[in-house]
Design an enzyme around this catalytic site. Structure first.
Site, PDB file in Angstrom:
ATOM      1  CD  GLU A 298      -2.576  -1.555   2.747  1.00  0.00           C
ATOM      2  OE1 GLU A 298      -2.321  -0.307   3.988  1.00  0.00           O
ATOM      3  OE2 GLU A 298      -3.508  -2.288   2.905  1.00  0.00           O
ATOM      4  CB  CYS A 368      -3.115  35.301  12.129  1.00  0.00           C
ATOM      5  SG  CYS A 368      -3.545  36.188  11.060  1.00  0.00           S
ATOM      6  CD  GLU A 369      -2.481  30.051  13.590  1.00  0.00           C
ATOM      7  OE1 GLU A 369      -2.405  29.291  14.454  1.00  0.00           O
ATOM      8  OE2 GLU A 369      -3.999  29.788  13.940  1.00  0.00           O
TER       9      GLU A 369
HETATM   10  C1  PLP Z   1      -0.957   6.225   5.546  1.00  0.00           C
HETATM   11  C2  PLP Z   1      -1.191   4.586   4.543  1.00  0.00           C
HETATM   12  C3  PLP Z   1      -1.132   4.264   3.928  1.00  0.00           C
HETATM   13  C4  PLP Z   1       0.141   5.220   3.226  1.00  0.00           C
HETATM   14  O1  PLP Z   1       1.547   4.887   3.856  1.00  0.00           O
HETATM   15  P1  PLP Z   1       2.993   5.896   3.013  1.00  0.00           P
HETATM   16  O2  PLP Z   1       3.770   6.254   3.806  1.00  0.00           O
HETATM   17  O3  PLP Z   1       1.983   6.962   2.140  1.00  0.00           O
HETATM   18  O4  PLP Z   1       3.218   4.843   1.888  1.00  0.00           O
HETATM   19  C5  PLP Z   1      -0.897   2.476   3.887  1.00  0.00           C
HETATM   20  N1  PLP Z   1      -1.692   2.223   4.583  1.00  0.00           N
HETATM   21  C6  PLP Z   1      -1.954   2.154   5.178  1.00  0.00           C
HETATM   22  C7  PLP Z   1      -3.267   1.320   6.446  1.00  0.00           C
HETATM   23  C8  PLP Z   1      -2.531   3.643   6.162  1.00  0.00           C
HETATM   24  O5  PLP Z   1      -2.445   4.320   6.602  1.00  0.00           O
END
Ligand code: PLP
Length: 438
Positions: A298, A368-369
């Site tokens: 992922e 404004c931060e």
């Molecule tokens: C955010 C997330 C990703 C992606 O993470 P990266 O660091 O962008 O590769 C993959 N799987 C899950 C469950 C996430 O929450």
């Protein structure tokens, strides 16, 4: 901690910096992305402006595919939350990517962009009844389930709809990802996943419930990791569980190792995708031989961060006795990573022929931060109306932008080998108060 220790003076050589970025280069002193001049881009669309390279996105995606090619049944599920623009999703869908989503809004984007529901995995700690109904009706590939009560809820809803829900359990392997605490997700004290100790019980519980098809095991330990070791440690912990489950008669189709491999923003030296693959492949090949397991990954940041930049105009130069401030037209609203995580991102000129004396500047927005900074203590030669590029902004950039201070969000432009087109229009004021009434 004193500001100067947190942000030591940083001098970035623009040529060296871009040499590491795919499809970004200088030509005749002007910065180009995917063979489009940033001068053309700012003249056509104005600033602040998010620009992406279609060919960098594709190259980054294909590097994953190629690096894991020794394995069969690999599905690269791009993490939509890192950059969810429809054109980005369509580019990756067309190349064959699957998608990792964390909301049904993201599911709708994937489907609108031409992605296949069957290749969608749905992560997220707090799925509602309606989320589950929507995802089941769309026919997603897998729910990554994060709690015992969620297993029960998915079973009930699937039963009511007369469907079978494909599920993987997201296990929290309790490994230290050695990354920023806000983006670490695999430690015992994090809110994510089912604890390693409860994993076997959770599988047996799921096995007793109707309308579930238990197909996988999943983990995601954090983001912006630079070493492969935490990934290998997590894989080892998951393999133990797979072995145990197998002896107890629970067989799976795939293992999902999440995303999280880091990128170089300035001078980090994260493992490359092929080093990451080489660290994991021996164990994954073994699993495939023993149990026929496929692989899901992922990745988000690793695919889109360095395929994008934020272009911003220098509006005001304000040297003071203590500090020099360059006030630009981007801010924490357009790019919150520096303010939220203290991220150090590279700021480089788009025109190297600029003549000015180099000084040390804080590059800040006009919100404004006091946390509204993009970069601190940078050696830059600046004039008013120069355009600066913040590289690495393709991930967790536009998607985290807000309208605080009634600032319209920037346009997004996709560049593709010399051509460019708007893939999200700059917001208008009417956009900002749509739905409000006096
Ligand atoms: C955010 C997330 C990703 C992606 O993470 P990266 O660091 O962008 O590769 C993959 N799987 C899950 C469950 C996430 O929450």
């Amino acid at each position: 901690m004193a500001d100067s220790t947190k942000h030591p003076t940083l001098t970035i050589d623009p040529h060296t910096h871009v040499a590491d970025l795919p499809f970004i280069h200088y030509q005749d002193n002007t910065l180009f992305i995917d063979n489009v001049s940033t001068k053309t881009l700012t003249q056509t669309y104005g600033t602040p402006l998010y620009v992406y390279s279609k060919n960098a996105l594709l190259a980054n995606y294909r590097t994953y595919v190629a690096s894991f090619a020794p394995l069969s049944n690999v599905q690269i599920c791009y993490a939509v939350k890192s950059n969810s623009n429809l054109a980005v999703l369509a580019t990756l869908a067309h190349a064959g990517a699957g998608f990792d989503i964390v909301s049904v809004g993201e599911l709708a984007r994937v489907l609108k962009a031409g992605g296949q529901a069957q290749k969608v995995v749905y992560s997220g700690v707090g799925k509602t009844k309606n989320d589950i109904i929507t995802a089941l009706n769309a026919g997603i590939g897998c729910f990554n389930v994060e709690a015992m009560s969620e297993i029960e809820l998915i079973s009930q809803i699937a039963g009511r709809l007369g469907k079978t829900a494909p599920i993987a359990l997201r296990i929290n392997p309790d490994v230290d990802a050695k990354t920023h605490p806000y983006i670490s997700t695999g430690l015992k004290e994090d809110k994510f996943g089912i604890s390693h100790d409860n994993a076997i019980d959770a599988y047996h519980f799921a096995n007793t419930l109707p309308n579930l098809d238990i197909i996988g095991i999943d983990c995601h330990i954090g983001s912006q990791l630079s070493n492969t070791q935490p990934f290998v440690d997590a894989l080892d912990k998951i393999i133990e569980l797979i072995d145990t489950l197998h002896t107890q008669g629970i067989t799976l189709d795939h293992i999902d190792l999440g995303g999280g491999l880091g990128v170089r923003y300035v001078d980090e030296t994260p493992a490359s995708v092929s080093e990451y693959a080489n660290a994991l492949l021996p164990k994954l090949l073994d699993l495939q031989k023993k149990y026929g397991l496929g692989l899901h990954l992922e990745p988000g940041r690793n695919i889109c961060a360095n395929a994008g930049m934020l272009l911003t105009n220098v509006d005001v130069l304000k040297p003071t006795e203590h500090k020099n401030f360059a006030i630009v037209d981007a801010s924490m609203c357009e790019l919150i990573r520096p303010a939220l995580y203290g991220s150090v991102m590279a700021v480089i000129p788009t025109d190297l022929s600029t003549i000015a004396a180099a000084k040390v500047w804080d590059v800040v927005g006009s919100v404004c931060e006091s946390s509204d900074f993009l970069a601190k203590n940078r050696t830059l030669a600046l004039n008013v109306d120069d355009t600066l590029a913040i590289t690495g902004a393709g991930a967790y950039g536009f998607v985290m932008a807000s309208n605080y201070n009634t600032r319209p969000r920037p346009a997004e432009v996709m560049c593709d080998d010399g051509s460019h087109r708007v893939v999200r229009e700059r917001e208008s004021l009417d956009d900002l108060w749509r739905g409000e009434s006096v």
